[in-house]
Motif scaffolding. Structure first.
Motif, PDB file in Angstrom:
ATOM      1  N   GLY A 145     -11.125   4.093  -1.650  1.00 34.39           N
ATOM      2  CA  GLY A 145     -11.903   3.258  -0.749  1.00 34.39           C
ATOM      3  C   GLY A 145     -12.929   2.393  -1.444  1.00 34.39           C
ATOM      4  O   GLY A 145     -13.235   2.561  -2.631  1.00 34.39           O
ATOM      5  N   GLN A 176       0.843  -1.192   0.000  1.00 32.44           N
ATOM      6  CA  GLN A 176       0.000   0.000   0.000  1.00 32.44           C
ATOM      7  C   GLN A 176       0.872   1.233   0.000  1.00 32.44           C
ATOM      8  O   GLN A 176       1.696   1.422   0.897  1.00 32.44           O
ATOM      9  N   TYR A 202      -7.153   3.279   7.849  1.00 30.71           N
ATOM     10  CA  TYR A 202      -8.147   3.214   6.777  1.00 30.71           C
ATOM     11  C   TYR A 202      -9.233   4.266   7.009  1.00 30.71           C
ATOM     12  O   TYR A 202      -9.675   4.935   6.072  1.00 30.71           O
ATOM     13  N   THR A 239      -5.536  -4.382   2.527  1.00 36.48           N
ATOM     14  CA  THR A 239      -5.311  -2.995   2.126  1.00 36.48           C
ATOM     15  C   THR A 239      -3.950  -2.444   2.524  1.00 36.48           C
ATOM     16  O   THR A 239      -3.562  -1.373   2.053  1.00 36.48           O
ATOM     17  N   CYS A 297     -14.973  -2.599   5.021  1.00 32.48           N
ATOM     18  CA  CYS A 297     -14.426  -1.330   4.507  1.00 32.48           C
ATOM     19  C   CYS A 297     -15.540  -0.309   4.313  1.00 32.48           C
ATOM     20  O   CYS A 297     -15.399   0.867   4.679  1.00 32.48           O
TER      21      CYS A 297
END
Length: 334
Positions: free
Chosen positions: A188, A3, A321, A314, A281
């Motif tokens: 996202g 990431q 996040y 992620t 998420c």
């Protein structure tokens, strides 16, 4: 999945995506990246990317002479890209233009993200930026690619490879999978789902799924997984098992596993886990602060499992996040 938190975080301007189009480029992948990165998104209230095409020549003959592309920026536009998508062409044995390879090298040297769709991996490898890195390409070119670029860690059986600042995808429809993966990485899961709905395309196929998914003519009765997938997606918070899904589909677990492999290129458990992570998420993006609630509602069970799964998927902790993709904090009235 690596990431890179530097991408998608600069709110002063949209992330700039530039696509190099070269002679004999394939129109399909060009259409895919234009659809994902180039269209306006009035349903989101903002544009996700600043998008541009560029080419080394004013007139570019596309694959098999289908049409000629004109009116795009010159190759110098590649020097302003935050993400540079390199040209893919079916004539993989023809060397790329030196000017194109130099543009790729400059982009890599200044830290831009590089993306190769299908045979675009040949362009990246020819530029020398894939040495020692993981990549994929269309399965039909795997032997040729390995012979020409033995220092690249080729993964020919997957849809796409995310190696941080360099991403590559397999052929054709996998360009959409990688494009949506990038949107999800940058903006996202909620935004990626919105883009996928507009595309009428699966919101999330994991990069590790197989390139070649057998699709035999269905027997009678219909063996489509669509009804049972929809049933599961409405019950992700419940303690469903693969056996439960098989019972719903009125087949044995072994038959269910076979159908998932044939139709989706993955296993029932991997698909179920991916759907639960995607739901988690979305819940975080919508403002749910309590990790135990997110874990319970998404079917991931515990906050500890949620943390581990989210980081694996992620590269971010739940708090990171939330900071990146969650709603803007509201100021208390003074």
């Amino acid at each position: 999945m690596p990431q890179d938190s530097s991408h998608g975080t600069d709110t002063s301007r949209p992330h700039r995506v530039v696509v190099i189009v070269d002679e004999n480029s394939n129109p399909f992948e060009l259409g895919c990246v234009t659809e994902v990165f180039g269209l306006r998104r009035p349903e989101l209230g903002r544009d996700l990317y600043d998008f541009a095409l560029c080419a080394p020549e004013p007139h570019t003959l596309m694959r098999d002479g289908f049409f000629t592309l004109t009116g795009v920026a010159g190759l110098a536009a590649a020097d302003g890209a935050d993400t540079l998508i390199v040209p893919n062409r079916p004539d993989t044995d023809v060397p790329r233009r030196p000017a194109v390879l130099d543009a790729v090298r400059r982009a890599h040297a200044r830290g831009a993200r590089l993306v190769g769709m299908c045979s675009g991996a040949f362009t990246l490898a020819e530029a020398g930026v894939l040495d020692g890195r993981r990549a994929t390409a269309h399965w039909q070119w795997a032997d040729d690619f390995r012979a020409r670029f033995p220092s690249v860690d080729l993964r020919p059986d997957v849809l796409f490879v995310d190696d941080g600042d360099i991403l590559t995808s397999a052929g054709s429809a996998a360009a959409l999978d990688l494009g949506l993966h990038l949107v999800r990485r940058d903006h996202g899961a909620e935004v990626a789902n919105s883009v996928s709905r507009r595309l009428v395309f699966a919101a999330h196929r994991d990069g590790g799924q197989r390139q070649f998914v057998e699709r035999p003519l269905p027997d009678i009765p219909d063996e489509s997984l669509a009804p049972v997938l929809a049933w599961v997606q409405e019950r992700l918070g419940e303690p469903l098992t693969v056996a439960d899904i098989a019972t719903r589909a009125a087949v044995s677990p072994a038959t269910l596993h076979r159908r998932f492999r044939l139709q989706l290129g993955t296993t029932p458990l991997a698909w179920l886990t991916g759907e639960r992570i995607a739901l988690a998420c979305r819940l975080i993006e919508r403002g749910e602060q309590r990790l135990d609630v997110v874990a319970q509602r998404s079917g991931l069970g515990t906050a500890a499992n949620l943390r581990a799964r989210l980081r694996r998927e992620t590269g971010l902790s739940p708090s990171a996040y939330r900071r990146r993709f969650g709603p803007e904090p509201t100021l208390a009235p003074g």
